[in-house]
Design an enzyme around this catalytic site. Structure first.
Site, PDB file in Angstrom:
ATOM      1  N   ASP A  18      -8.229   5.499 -28.604  1.00 12.12           N
ATOM      2  CA  ASP A  18      -6.973   5.131 -29.260  1.00 12.12           C
ATOM      3  C   ASP A  18      -6.933   5.673 -30.691  1.00 12.12           C
ATOM      4  OD1 ASP A  18      -4.509   3.995 -29.548  1.00 12.12           O
ATOM      5  OD2 ASP A  18      -5.226   1.941 -29.796  1.00 12.12           O
ATOM      6  N   GLY A  21      -2.255   9.303 -32.280  1.00 13.01           N
ATOM      7  CA  GLY A  21      -0.928   9.394 -32.908  1.00 13.01           C
ATOM      8  C   GLY A  21      -0.993   9.028 -34.382  1.00 13.01           C
ATOM      9  N   ARG A  31       2.571  13.821 -33.408  1.00 12.09           N
ATOM     10  CA  ARG A  31       1.601  13.037 -32.635  1.00 12.09           C
ATOM     11  C   ARG A  31       0.788  13.918 -31.681  1.00 12.09           C
ATOM     12  NH1 ARG A  31       1.927   7.781 -31.897  1.00 12.09           N
ATOM     13  NH2 ARG A  31       1.382   8.025 -29.717  1.00 12.09           N
ATOM     14  N   HIS A  35      -3.379  14.411 -30.262  1.00 15.11           N
ATOM     15  CA  HIS A  35      -3.958  14.516 -28.915  1.00 15.11           C
ATOM     16  C   HIS A  35      -4.833  15.777 -28.809  1.00 15.11           C
ATOM     17  CE1 HIS A  35      -1.704  11.059 -27.847  1.00 15.11           C
ATOM     18  NE2 HIS A  35      -0.523  11.657 -27.808  1.00 15.11           N
ATOM     19  N   ASP A  65       1.159   2.803 -17.960  1.00 16.38           N
ATOM     20  CA  ASP A  65       2.234   2.386 -18.872  1.00 16.38           C
ATOM     21  C   ASP A  65       2.609   3.473 -19.875  1.00 16.38           C
ATOM     22  OD1 ASP A  65       2.604  -0.171 -17.750  1.00 16.38           O
ATOM     23  OD2 ASP A  65       0.841  -0.925 -18.814  1.00 16.38           O
ATOM     24  N   ARG A  69       6.315   6.675 -22.683  1.00 16.86           N
ATOM     25  CA  ARG A  69       6.387   7.496 -23.909  1.00 16.86           C
ATOM     26  C   ARG A  69       7.437   8.588 -23.755  1.00 16.86           C
ATOM     27  NH1 ARG A  69       0.564   7.686 -26.845  1.00 16.86           N
ATOM     28  NH2 ARG A  69       0.130   5.504 -26.520  1.00 16.86           N
ATOM     29  N   LEU A 129     -24.474  13.718 -15.727  1.00 20.40           N
ATOM     30  CA  LEU A 129     -23.464  12.773 -16.210  1.00 20.40           C
ATOM     31  C   LEU A 129     -22.299  12.767 -15.233  1.00 20.40           C
ATOM     32  CD1 LEU A 129     -22.352  10.994 -18.653  1.00 20.40           C
ATOM     33  CD2 LEU A 129     -21.131  13.063 -19.352  1.00 20.40           C
ATOM     34  N   ARG A 171     -13.560   0.677 -27.787  1.00 17.14           N
ATOM     35  CA  ARG A 171     -12.166   1.023 -28.074  1.00 17.14           C
ATOM     36  C   ARG A 171     -12.077   1.469 -29.523  1.00 17.14           C
ATOM     37  NH1 ARG A 171      -6.497  -1.294 -26.180  1.00 17.14           N
ATOM     38  NH2 ARG A 171      -5.219   0.151 -27.382  1.00 17.14           N
ATOM     39  N   ARG A 177      -7.850  -4.842 -27.733  1.00 16.15           N
ATOM     40  CA  ARG A 177      -7.351  -5.329 -26.435  1.00 16.15           C
ATOM     41  C   ARG A 177      -7.810  -4.383 -25.334  1.00 16.15           C
ATOM     42  NH1 ARG A 177      -2.678  -4.291 -29.519  1.00 16.15           N
ATOM     43  NH2 ARG A 177      -2.028  -2.133 -29.271  1.00 16.15           N
TER      44      ARG A 177
HETATM   45  C1  FPP Z   1      -4.106   6.918 -27.369  1.00 12.57           C
HETATM   46  O1  FPP Z   1      -3.719   7.259 -28.665  1.00 12.57           O
HETATM   47  C2  FPP Z   1      -4.459   8.128 -26.657  1.00 12.57           C
HETATM   48  C3  FPP Z   1      -3.827   8.571 -25.552  1.00 12.57           C
HETATM   49  C4  FPP Z   1      -2.727   7.857 -24.888  1.00 12.57           C
HETATM   50  C5  FPP Z   1      -4.193   9.846 -24.935  1.00 12.57           C
HETATM   51  C6  FPP Z   1      -5.641  10.208 -24.982  1.00 12.57           C
HETATM   52  C7  FPP Z   1      -5.739  11.642 -24.663  1.00 12.57           C
HETATM   53  C8  FPP Z   1      -6.601  12.504 -25.204  1.00 12.57           C
HETATM   54  C9  FPP Z   1      -7.687  12.126 -26.107  1.00 12.57           C
HETATM   55  C10 FPP Z   1      -6.510  13.964 -24.926  1.00 12.57           C
HETATM   56  C11 FPP Z   1      -6.691  14.364 -23.503  1.00 12.57           C
HETATM   57  C12 FPP Z   1      -7.823  13.713 -22.799  1.00 12.57           C
HETATM   58  C13 FPP Z   1      -8.848  14.345 -22.172  1.00 12.57           C
HETATM   59  C14 FPP Z   1      -9.829  13.565 -21.399  1.00 12.57           C
HETATM   60  C15 FPP Z   1      -9.028  15.792 -22.199  1.00 12.57           C
HETATM   61  P1  FPP Z   1      -2.252   6.928 -29.125  1.00 12.57           P
HETATM   62  O2  FPP Z   1      -1.394   8.109 -28.877  1.00 12.57           O
HETATM   63  O3  FPP Z   1      -1.797   5.667 -28.467  1.00 12.57           O
HETATM   64  O4  FPP Z   1      -2.478   6.719 -30.658  1.00 12.57           O
HETATM   65  P2  FPP Z   1      -1.747   5.663 -31.596  1.00 12.57           P
HETATM   66  O5  FPP Z   1      -2.165   4.299 -31.130  1.00 12.57           O
HETATM   67  O6  FPP Z   1      -2.271   6.005 -32.941  1.00 12.57           O
HETATM   68  O7  FPP Z   1      -0.281   5.906 -31.440  1.00 12.57           O
END
Ligand code: FPP
Length: 238
Positions: A18, A21, A31, A35, A65, A69, A129, A171, A177
């Protein structure tokens, strides 16, 4: 009973990645840039995991969920995942990493589904792994789907139908959560929350979390194991 208290090695770590963004917004970036930076963290963590005793690593990449987005962000994430599967396949093979995707596949687009199938097949022999990537995943839906297929529901049957139990759940991003992640499998997971945003999480942070995990006493509802009897030099049982 004492086995229950012993540290399982190699153990299962699951991560809710997490903060992508917020990391990007804080830098005046879109955002989606968060990623992209998050993918680099995935690479670092996958590389570091086996030497820390992690045998199974499950990463929460896209929750059921997350379809809520904006379309542009969802498309970006799907494209990133497909690119990751394609690009990482040779490195996974080289490093003995077996990749598996968990979650629904019927709502994923054709290029991503094909990339997943190719990557899973190409890395199937990896034993160092097991890297599980959760895409379109919901813990509640996974339990429902598994339960529907059971002839005779029991804990053991659900254990078998779902994935391996989680030993350590991390997390990042400062939230505390579960967000519908591996709900059954986390029944006795040790949980560690990190304030670091996922793009800033490094191998050192993972090592720190594992150290803290190893220092915790896991009792699984029991009581602490008695201290081992003093060595007497011979193998007397009494
Ligand atoms: C949560 O951060 C993250 C995600 C919903 C996407 C996670 C994806 C990646 C790390 C990249 C692709 C994954 C792999 C395995 C190659 P958020 O966008 O909710 O951040 P925020 O809470 O700050 O808005």
């Amino acid at each position: 009973m004492s086995n229950h208290f012993a540290l399982q090695r190699p153990f299962h770590t699951a991560i809710i990645m997490d903060g992508n963004g917020r990391w990007a917004i804080a830098r005046g970036l879109p955002r989606t840039a968060g990623h992209c930076a998050g993918v680099e963290t995935v690479r670092r963590v996958v590389e570091a995991a086996p030497d820390l005793g992690i045998g199974i690593l499950t990463l929460f990449a896209f929750s059921s969920d997350n379809w809520r987005r904006p379309r542009t962000e969802v498309d970006w994430l799907m494209a990133l995942l497909a690119e990751y599967m394609e690009r990482e396949t040779p490195r996974c093979i080289e490093q003995g990493v077996r990749m598996q995707v968990v979650g629904r596949r019927d709502r994923l687009d054709g290029p991503l589904t094909a990339a997943i199938a190719r990557c899973e097949a190409a890395t199937a022999a990896g034993t160092r792994l097991l890297l599980r990537i959760a895409v379109d995943y919901s813990g509640r839906d996974a339990i429902l789907a598994a339960a529907r297929n059971l002839f005779e529901p029991s804990r053991e049957a659900l254990d078998r139908a779902l994935g391996p139990p989680v030993d350590l759940l991390i997390r990042t991003g400062g939230e505390r959560r579960l967000s519908d992640f591996l709900l059954w499998e986390c029944a006795y997971a040790e949980i560690i929350f990190s304030r670091r945003m996922w793009p800033e999480f490094g191998a050192g942070d993972l090592a720190g979390a594992v150290r803290e995990f190893q220092g915790r006493q896991r009792r699984f509802g029991g009581i602490p194991a008695p201290p081992a009897p003093a060595q007497r030099g011979e193998a007397w049982l009494d």
